[in-house]
Design an enzyme around this catalytic site. Structure first.
Site, PDB file in Angstrom:
ATOM      1  N   SER A 123      -9.466  -0.635  -8.158  1.00 58.85           N
ATOM      2  CA  SER A 123      -9.916   0.740  -7.935  1.00 58.85           C
ATOM      3  C   SER A 123     -11.426   0.852  -8.058  1.00 58.85           C
ATOM      4  O   SER A 123     -11.982   1.901  -7.799  1.00 58.85           O
ATOM      5  CB  SER A 123      -9.227   1.690  -8.919  1.00 58.85           C
ATOM      6  N   HIS A 144      -5.898  -0.534  -1.345  1.00 64.24           N
ATOM      7  CA  HIS A 144      -5.845   0.303  -2.539  1.00 64.24           C
ATOM      8  C   HIS A 144      -4.715   1.313  -2.440  1.00 64.24           C
ATOM      9  O   HIS A 144      -4.795   2.253  -1.648  1.00 64.24           O
ATOM     10  CB  HIS A 144      -7.214   0.989  -2.723  1.00 64.24           C
ATOM     11  N   ASN A 194     -11.632   7.554  -5.179  1.00 64.73           N
ATOM     12  CA  ASN A 194     -11.988   7.645  -6.599  1.00 64.73           C
ATOM     13  C   ASN A 194     -13.386   8.199  -6.814  1.00 64.73           C
ATOM     14  O   ASN A 194     -13.672   8.783  -7.855  1.00 64.73           O
ATOM     15  CB  ASN A 194     -11.851   6.282  -7.277  1.00 64.73           C
TER      16      ASN A 194
HETATM   17  N1  CAA Z   1       7.698   6.418  -9.370  1.00 62.71           N
HETATM   18  C1  CAA Z   1       8.501   6.549  -8.297  1.00 62.71           C
HETATM   19  N2  CAA Z   1       8.849   7.743  -7.779  1.00 62.71           N
HETATM   20  C2  CAA Z   1       8.378   8.841  -8.380  1.00 62.71           C
HETATM   21  C3  CAA Z   1       7.550   8.796  -9.517  1.00 62.71           C
HETATM   22  C4  CAA Z   1       7.210   7.507 -10.006  1.00 62.71           C
HETATM   23  N3  CAA Z   1       6.401   7.354 -11.073  1.00 62.71           N
HETATM   24  N4  CAA Z   1       7.236  10.057  -9.882  1.00 62.71           N
HETATM   25  C5  CAA Z   1       7.857  10.869  -9.009  1.00 62.71           C
HETATM   26  N5  CAA Z   1       8.534  10.128  -8.114  1.00 62.71           N
HETATM   27  C6  CAA Z   1       9.337  10.641  -6.977  1.00 62.71           C
HETATM   28  C7  CAA Z   1      10.535  11.458  -7.478  1.00 62.71           C
HETATM   29  O1  CAA Z   1      11.650  10.627  -7.720  1.00 62.71           O
HETATM   30  C8  CAA Z   1      10.756  12.384  -6.288  1.00 62.71           C
HETATM   31  O2  CAA Z   1      11.449  11.687  -5.251  1.00 62.71           O
HETATM   32  P1  CAA Z   1      12.416  12.454  -4.212  1.00 62.71           P
HETATM   33  O3  CAA Z   1      11.546  13.418  -3.467  1.00 62.71           O
HETATM   34  O4  CAA Z   1      12.932  11.330  -3.361  1.00 62.71           O
HETATM   35  O5  CAA Z   1      13.466  13.131  -5.034  1.00 62.71           O
HETATM   36  C9  CAA Z   1       9.336  12.666  -5.766  1.00 62.71           C
HETATM   37  O6  CAA Z   1       8.535  11.565  -6.242  1.00 62.71           O
HETATM   38  C10 CAA Z   1       8.792  13.961  -6.294  1.00 62.71           C
HETATM   39  O7  CAA Z   1       8.828  13.893  -7.715  1.00 62.71           O
HETATM   40  P2  CAA Z   1       9.161  15.138  -8.671  1.00 62.71           P
HETATM   41  O8  CAA Z   1      10.004  16.135  -7.949  1.00 62.71           O
HETATM   42  O9  CAA Z   1       9.663  14.615  -9.971  1.00 62.71           O
HETATM   43  O10 CAA Z   1       7.745  15.731  -9.051  1.00 62.71           O
HETATM   44  P3  CAA Z   1       6.602  16.269  -8.154  1.00 62.71           P
HETATM   45  O11 CAA Z   1       7.097  16.903  -6.901  1.00 62.71           O
HETATM   46  O12 CAA Z   1       5.796  17.059  -9.092  1.00 62.71           O
HETATM   47  O13 CAA Z   1       5.797  14.963  -7.722  1.00 62.71           O
HETATM   48  C11 CAA Z   1       4.019  13.460  -8.092  1.00 62.71           C
HETATM   49  C12 CAA Z   1       5.298  14.047  -8.666  1.00 62.71           C
HETATM   50  C13 CAA Z   1       4.354  12.729  -6.786  1.00 62.71           C
HETATM   51  C14 CAA Z   1       3.509  12.470  -9.101  1.00 62.71           C
HETATM   52  C15 CAA Z   1       3.025  14.645  -7.805  1.00 62.71           C
HETATM   53  O14 CAA Z   1       2.844  15.399  -8.971  1.00 62.71           O
HETATM   54  C16 CAA Z   1       1.681  14.160  -7.329  1.00 62.71           C
HETATM   55  O15 CAA Z   1       1.487  13.873  -6.160  1.00 62.71           O
HETATM   56  N6  CAA Z   1       0.701  14.067  -8.257  1.00 62.71           N
HETATM   57  C17 CAA Z   1      -0.646  13.574  -7.949  1.00 62.71           C
HETATM   58  C18 CAA Z   1      -0.636  12.057  -7.996  1.00 62.71           C
HETATM   59  C19 CAA Z   1      -1.955  11.467  -7.630  1.00 62.71           C
HETATM   60  O16 CAA Z   1      -2.938  12.143  -7.347  1.00 62.71           O
HETATM   61  N7  CAA Z   1      -2.022  10.129  -7.651  1.00 62.71           N
HETATM   62  C20 CAA Z   1      -3.225   9.404  -7.375  1.00 62.71           C
HETATM   63  C21 CAA Z   1      -3.806   8.941  -8.664  1.00 62.71           C
HETATM   64  S1  CAA Z   1      -5.315   8.075  -8.386  1.00 62.71           S
HETATM   65  C22 CAA Z   1      -4.875   6.497  -8.160  1.00 62.71           C
HETATM   66  O17 CAA Z   1      -3.761   6.096  -8.300  1.00 62.71           O
HETATM   67  C23 CAA Z   1      -5.947   5.586  -7.732  1.00 62.71           C
HETATM   68  C24 CAA Z   1      -6.753   4.908  -8.769  1.00 62.71           C
HETATM   69  O18 CAA Z   1      -7.332   3.900  -8.440  1.00 62.71           O
HETATM   70  C25 CAA Z   1      -6.980   5.503 -10.101  1.00 62.71           C
END
Ligand code: CAA
Length: 287
Positions: A123, A144, A194
């Site tokens: 990252s 990434h 990022n």
């Molecule tokens: N692993 C696998 N699947 C997951 C999961 C995980 N950790 N968390 C959630 N899911 C799946 C759920 O099972 C669900 O699947 P279905 O639609 O098939 O039922 C789906 O994702 C939606 O989950 P939820 O209904 O429980 O919750 P939500 O709608 O609030 O979504 C989220 C959860 C996808 C995490 C959402 O809150 C989100 O998009 N958050 C932002 C995440 C983000 O910005 N990530 C980037 C971080 S930066 C990075 O990674 C880069 C770096 O270098 C730092």
């Protein structure tokens, strides 16, 4: 290797949150996967995470038990990099340690097939520097993924100074085969996502430190007022406060611009071991 159609086996180095998530995505897309880490317990943890994720899909009726069994049968654990000798693309996802990553790239370069592509999920570490640790810099590229990898659509494809067009096009096509959307960016500190996302999280930490609002309120305003799926402090807890701090340090040191100075509160929480969800407490507390 000429095109993505020649890719059969994918090696993943590092079985943590990102490595196991990427392994799951690759196996679900039909690839044979070798999931490598330095100890068997890390691999077992990674495999357990994949089983849990797929198990939930089975419970929800989105996948059959047979499909899950087929996906799991495509994933093999390994504690020796030598096992990656026959893989076509290797995606490195170990901890964000420059020296350790360069060491892995140098080892992969001597072990892997001459035409194998070496990608990094880093990252923050320059892909150009990792490419320079190998004798095949044109075949080194950034891939990434975002947390949670099975859910997030984006793959930032980062082109090092040395990356060839062929390599870049191949990994873009591979990301599509893995159900993702590749977006090409150049090799600048923090790449693109990022550089925008983590300073926002850092600013949220400043808001908390300066008493602008409570942690709950900061998350709420960004969810309700900007339509973010998670508030910035919740997101920091998901990413890991140590990872966020590390990215800020890279932005600050590489650009030398005070706008990237890490928030002292973020630094204190990391020093206290409050790293987010993985330790049960970051900006928020978890059961
Ligand atoms: N692993 C696998 N699947 C997951 C999961 C995980 N950790 N968390 C959630 N899911 C799946 C759920 O099972 C669900 O699947 P279905 O639609 O098939 O039922 C789906 O994702 C939606 O989950 P939820 O209904 O429980 O919750 P939500 O709608 O609030 O979504 C989220 C959860 C996808 C995490 C959402 O809150 C989100 O998009 N958050 C932002 C995440 C983000 O910005 N990530 C980037 C971080 S930066 C990075 O990674 C880069 C770096 O270098 C730092």
């Amino acid at each position: 290797m000429k095109t993505v159609d020649n890719v059969r086996k994918i090696g993943i180095v590092g079985a943590g949150t990102m490595g196991s998530g990427i392994a799951q995505v690759a196996a679900q897309s039909g690839y044979e996967v070798i999931l490598n880490d330095i100890s068997d317990s890390f691999i077992q943890n990674g495999i357990a995470k994949i089983q849990k994720g797929l198990g939930k899909a089975v419970e929800k009726g989105k996948m059959t038990k047979e499909e899950m069994a087929n996906i799991m049968s495509r994933i093999r654990g390994s504690v020796s990099l030598e096992d990656l000798a026959n893989t076509d693309v290797i995606i490195e996802a170990i901890l964000e340690d420059r020296a350790a990553k360069k060491q892995v790239f140098a080892s992969l370069d001597s072990i892997c097939k001459q035409d194998a592509i070496l990608a990094s999920n880093t990252s923050s570490i320059p892909i150009t520097e990792l490419a320079s640790a190998t004798k095949r810099p044109d075949k080194v590229v950034g891939m990434h993924f975002f947390n949670p990898a099975p859910v997030m659509k984006l793959v930032e494809v980062i082109r090092a100074v040395q990356t060839s067009d062929e390599t870049k096009e191949l990994v873009k096509a591979l990301a599509v085969k893995m159900g993702k959307v590749p977006v090409e960016v150049n090799d600048f500190p923090g790449f693109c996502t990022n550089r925008i996302l983590v300073p926002m999280i850092n600013e949220a930490a400043y808001c908390l430190m300066e008493g602008v609002a409570s942690a709950e309120a900061i998350d709420q305003v960004m969810k309700l007022g900007a339509n973010h799926p998670m508030g910035p402090l919740e997101l920091a807890d998901l990413i890991g406060l140590d990872v966020c701090l590390n990215i800020m340090e890279v932005l600050y040191s590489e650009y030398g611009d005070p706008k990237y100075r890490p928030c002292p509160l973020l630094r204190r929480l990391v020093q206290a071991g409050r790293l987010g969800r993985k330790t049960g407490w970051g900006f928020h507390k978890y059961e």
